[in-house]
Design a protein around this motif. Structure first.
Motif, PDB file in Angstrom:
ATOM      1  N   THR A 198       0.840  -1.190   0.000  1.00 34.60           N
ATOM      2  CA  THR A 198       0.000   0.000   0.000  1.00 34.60           C
ATOM      3  C   THR A 198       0.875   1.240   0.000  1.00 34.60           C
ATOM      4  N   ALA A 199       0.521   2.193  -0.846  1.00 37.06           N
ATOM      5  CA  ALA A 199       1.285   3.439  -0.942  1.00 37.06           C
ATOM      6  C   ALA A 199       1.083   4.279   0.316  1.00 37.06           C
ATOM      7  N   THR A 200       2.049   5.144   0.588  1.00 36.68           N
ATOM      8  CA  THR A 200       1.948   6.065   1.709  1.00 36.68           C
ATOM      9  C   THR A 200       0.816   7.058   1.447  1.00 36.68           C
ATOM     10  N   ASP A 201       0.028   7.337   2.470  1.00 38.63           N
ATOM     11  CA  ASP A 201      -1.064   8.299   2.359  1.00 38.63           C
ATOM     12  C   ASP A 201      -0.495   9.677   2.000  1.00 38.63           C
ATOM     13  N   ARG A 202      -1.109  10.335   1.037  1.00 37.53           N
ATOM     14  CA  ARG A 202      -0.628  11.658   0.595  1.00 37.53           C
ATOM     15  C   ARG A 202      -0.686  12.695   1.712  1.00 37.53           C
ATOM     16  N   ASN A 203      -1.566  12.494   2.672  1.00 41.51           N
ATOM     17  CA  ASN A 203      -1.708  13.442   3.769  1.00 41.51           C
ATOM     18  C   ASN A 203      -0.853  13.094   4.979  1.00 41.51           C
ATOM     19  N   ALA A 204      -0.012  12.078   4.852  1.00 42.08           N
ATOM     20  CA  ALA A 204       0.832  11.667   5.970  1.00 42.08           C
ATOM     21  C   ALA A 204       1.892  12.731   6.255  1.00 42.08           C
ATOM     22  N   MET A 205       2.161  12.914   7.535  1.00 47.80           N
ATOM     23  CA  MET A 205       3.218  13.846   7.957  1.00 47.80           C
ATOM     24  C   MET A 205       4.517  13.047   8.009  1.00 47.80           C
ATOM     25  N   CYS A 206       5.436  13.315   7.094  1.00 46.81           N
ATOM     26  CA  CYS A 206       6.675  12.552   6.978  1.00 46.81           C
ATOM     27  C   CYS A 206       7.870  13.445   7.254  1.00 46.81           C
ATOM     28  N   THR A 207       8.866  12.875   7.921  1.00 45.61           N
ATOM     29  CA  THR A 207      10.089  13.637   8.140  1.00 45.61           C
ATOM     30  C   THR A 207      10.769  13.874   6.800  1.00 45.61           C
ATOM     31  N   GLN A 208      11.359  15.022   6.673  1.00 37.25           N
ATOM     32  CA  GLN A 208      12.035  15.375   5.426  1.00 37.25           C
ATOM     33  C   GLN A 208      13.514  15.016   5.528  1.00 37.25           C
ATOM     34  N   GLN A 209      13.761  13.722   5.490  1.00 40.61           N
ATOM     35  CA  GLN A 209      15.129  13.223   5.497  1.00 40.61           C
ATOM     36  C   GLN A 209      15.339  12.425   4.222  1.00 40.61           C
ATOM     37  N   ALA A 210      16.504  12.535   3.684  1.00 37.22           N
ATOM     38  CA  ALA A 210      16.818  11.818   2.446  1.00 37.22           C
ATOM     39  C   ALA A 210      17.440  10.474   2.796  1.00 37.22           C
ATOM     40  N   GLY A 211      16.942   9.432   2.180  1.00 33.41           N
ATOM     41  CA  GLY A 211      17.461   8.096   2.430  1.00 33.41           C
ATOM     42  C   GLY A 211      18.283   7.565   1.277  1.00 33.41           C
ATOM     43  N   GLY A 212      18.611   8.414   0.339  1.00 24.31           N
ATOM     44  CA  GLY A 212      19.413   7.996  -0.801  1.00 24.31           C
ATOM     45  C   GLY A 212      18.574   7.853  -2.055  1.00 24.31           C
ATOM     46  N   PRO A 213      19.232   7.572  -3.166  1.00 21.08           N
ATOM     47  CA  PRO A 213      18.551   7.523  -4.460  1.00 21.08           C
ATOM     48  C   PRO A 213      17.901   6.177  -4.798  1.00 21.08           C
ATOM     49  N   ALA A 214      17.942   5.238  -3.870  1.00 21.51           N
ATOM     50  CA  ALA A 214      17.422   3.897  -4.161  1.00 21.51           C
ATOM     51  C   ALA A 214      15.964   3.962  -4.596  1.00 21.51           C
ATOM     52  N   ALA A 215      15.638   3.127  -5.577  1.00 27.33           N
ATOM     53  CA  ALA A 215      14.267   3.033  -6.080  1.00 27.33           C
ATOM     54  C   ALA A 215      13.968   1.570  -6.371  1.00 27.33           C
ATOM     55  N   ALA A 216      12.703   1.213  -6.243  1.00 30.06           N
ATOM     56  CA  ALA A 216      12.301  -0.174  -6.518  1.00 30.06           C
ATOM     57  C   ALA A 216      10.874  -0.180  -7.051  1.00 30.06           C
ATOM     58  N   ARG A 217      10.595  -1.201  -7.813  1.00 33.76           N
ATOM     59  CA  ARG A 217       9.237  -1.431  -8.307  1.00 33.76           C
ATOM     60  C   ARG A 217       8.946  -2.915  -8.126  1.00 33.76           C
ATOM     61  N   VAL A 218       7.760  -3.198  -7.588  1.00 34.81           N
ATOM     62  CA  VAL A 218       7.325  -4.582  -7.374  1.00 34.81           C
ATOM     63  C   VAL A 218       6.043  -4.783  -8.164  1.00 34.81           C
ATOM     64  N   GLN A 219       6.070  -5.762  -9.063  1.00 39.86           N
ATOM     65  CA  GLN A 219       4.920  -6.054  -9.912  1.00 39.86           C
ATOM     66  C   GLN A 219       4.616  -7.544  -9.843  1.00 39.86           C
TER      67      GLN A 219
END
Length: 156
Positions: free
Chosen positions: A101-122
């Motif tokens: 499940t995707a993160t809720d658009r209205n979620a309050m998230c810390t603005q920290q960068a975790g790096g450029p990693a990206a993934a897709r699961v299909q």
């Protein structure tokens, strides 16, 4: 009022009791149609299996980057930690959680960068079509990624 209701119920029951033997004697019993459950209308066990394609890039670990196939029930595919990944997905299914499940658009998230990693699961998980994207762009996304390790690799 209660007396009238009771008398009506008793009279109805008496009428039905008298009519039932007459109705069954007039015609033989008709067999019921087969139940759908016994005819295979329910999803087959193979439809409930997990088959995912996991694509990872820029994780900080060149061995973890790439495209991997994950199959569960039994665990297999080219995924480097297939059994542990399937165990994690089974635990999520048992607890009723959907880790994709995707993160809720209205979620309050810390603005920290975790790096450029990206993934897709299909693919398919527990009979459900999955097409989820993951990043490490903020605290919520980092947490979402980490919750899915070992399906996704540990990122640096």
């Amino acid at each position: 009022m209660l007396r009238r209701l009771t008398l009506t119920a008793v009279a109805s029951l008496a009428a039905l009791s008298a009519a039932a033997p007459v109705a069954t004697a007039a015609s033989p019993l008709v067999p019921l149609p087969p139940l759908p459950l016994l005819q295979g209308d329910w999803p087959a066990a193979q439809d409930m299996r997990t088959r995912l394609t996991v694509t990872v890039s820029e994780s900080g670990n060149p061995a973890a980057d790439g495209t991997f196939e994950l199959e569960c029930g039994p665990a297999g595919g080219s995924h480097p930690a297939a059994q542990r990944a399937c165990d994690l997905l089974d635990e999520a299914a048992e607890s009723g959680d959907n880790p994709f499940t995707a993160t809720d658009r209205n979620a309050m998230c810390t603005q920290q960068a975790g790096g450029p990693a990206a993934a897709r699961v299909q693919g398919t998980w527990q009979g459900t079509d999955i097409d989820a994207r993951f990043s490490r762009a903020n605290g919520c996304e980092i947490s979402r990624w980490n919750d899915l390790v070992p399906v996704l690799p540990s990122a640096r």
